[in-house]
Design an enzyme around this catalytic site. Structure first.
Site, short mmCIF file in Angstrom:
data_model
loop_
_atom_site.label_atom_id
_atom_site.label_comp_id
_atom_site.label_asym_id
_atom_site.label_seq_id
_atom_site.Cartn_x
_atom_site.Cartn_y
_atom_site.Cartn_z
N GLU A 59 0.96 -1.20 -0.03
CA GLU A 59 -0.05 -0.15 -0.01
C GLU A 59 0.79 1.18 -0.10
O GLU A 59 0.61 2.31 0.68
CB GLU A 59 -1.03 -0.07 1.15
CG GLU A 59 -2.06 -1.15 1.26
CD GLU A 59 -2.90 -1.29 0.16
OE1 GLU A 59 -3.14 -0.27 -0.71
OE2 GLU A 59 -2.98 -2.43 -0.21
N GLY A 60 1.91 1.33 -0.82
CA GLY A 60 2.94 2.30 -0.75
C GLY A 60 3.88 2.03 0.12
O GLY A 60 3.63 2.13 1.39
#
Length: 251
Positions: A59-60
Site C-alpha cells: 500500500e505504498g
C-alpha cells in the site's frame, strides 16, 4: 472521515507509516525479551515478525509515503507564499494579509509561539502538552517556508530534507491524536484516564524533542554537509556496482 472530510490522504499515509513501523518495533522488542525462545516457531513471534515486515512495503512503501507527506504539506506552504507575493504587489488592498504575516514573523523573531492555540480543545491537565504541540506546529511552519525559499522547485530532489520534514509531521500528528484521545478519556472520567494522561504527556515530551531535532537538522551546516557526502558515497557505489573501497579480507 466521520465528520464528512474528503481530504485525508496525509492522515492515512501518516497512520500507515506509524502503525507499520510501531508494530515492527514492538515485535522486534518482544523477540529480544524472549531471547532465543522468541526465535522458535512454537513461540509464534517469528511468524508475527515475518508477516509484519511486508506492511512497510504494501500500500505504498513508507519511503515513498514520507515524500508524499512532506511534498503535499509543502504545497500548502507554497500557496501561502504565493498569496503573500501577490499581496505585496498591491499592498494597499491587502494590508490584512501582509500584517498577519509580519506579526507571525515578528513573534518568531523574539521567540514567541506563532502556532495555533490548542488549549481550548484539550483537558486542562494537558495544557502543557498542548503548548508543546502548538510550538511544534509553529516550528514546522517556519521550516517549511524556509525550505521553499531556499530550494524553490528543486526541493523535490532534496530527499534527505524531505525525510526529516515528514518525520516531524508524523510526530506532530501523533501529538494531536494523543491529546484528542487522552482529553476525551479525562472528560468522560473513564477508569484509564489518569494512565492515558501519563502516556500523553510522555509521548508529547518525546515527540516535541524529536520534532525540534529534525527541523534543526534542516538548517544545520553539519547535517547538510553529511547529506552531500551521503549522496556522493551513494553515487560512487552505484557507479561501480559494488563497494568502492578494498575489502579487508581481500574478496
Amino acid at each position: 472521515m466521520d465528520s464528512g472530510a474528503k481530504e485525508f490522504q496525509i492522515e492515512a499515509a501518516i497512520s500507515k507509516i506509524y502503525g507499520s513501523e510501531s508494530a515492527w518495533y514492538v515485535a522486534d522488542e518482544a523477540i529480544q525479551i524472549c531471547a532465543g525462545m522468541g526465535y522458535m516457531k512454537d513461540h509464534g513471534l517469528e511468524r508475527v515478525m515475518r508477516d509484519l515486515r511486508i506492511f512497510r512495503i504494501f500500500e505504498g512503501t513508507n519511503d515513498i509515503l514520507r515524500l508524499f507527506i512532506s511534498l503535499t504539506g509543502l504545497q500548502d506552504a507554497g500557496k501561502g507564499l504565493k498569496g503573500l507575493q501577490k499581496a505585496l504587489k498591491n499592498p494597499a488592498a491587502n494590508v490584512g494579509t501582509i500584517m498577519d504575516y509580519v506579526n507571525k514573523r515578528a513573534k518568531r523573531a523574539v521567540g514567541l509561539n506563532s502556532g495555533p492555540s490548542l488549549t481550548e480543545y484539550v483537558h486542562p491537565s494537558l495544557a502543557d502538552s498542548a503548548s508543546q504541540t502548538s510550538k511544534a506546529m509553529s516550528e514546522f511552519g517556519v521550516a517549511s517556508e524556509e525550505l521553499l525559499m531556499r530550494f524553490g522547485k528543486k526541493i523535490v530532489d532534496k530527499q534527505f530534507h524531505l525525510w526529516r520534514l515528514a518525520d516531524a509531521a508524523i510526530d506532530i500528528y501523533g501529538m494531536v491524536a494523543t491529546l484528542s484521545r487522552a482529553s476525551r478519556s479525562l472528560n468522560d472520567n473513564v477508569p484509564s484516564a489518569e494512565h492515558e494522561r501519563h502516556m500523553c504527556t510522555f509521548f508529547c515530551n518525546e515527540a516535541s524533542v524529536n520534532v525540534s531535532r529534525n527541523l534543526a537538522a534542516l538548517k544545520s551546516n553539519l547535517d547538510n554537509s553529511n547529506y552531500a557526502k551521503m549522496q556522493a558515497i551513494s553515487n560512487n557505489v552505484v557507479a561501480k556496482g559494488e563497494h568502492v573501497q578494498e575489502h579487508p579480507l581481500g574478496f
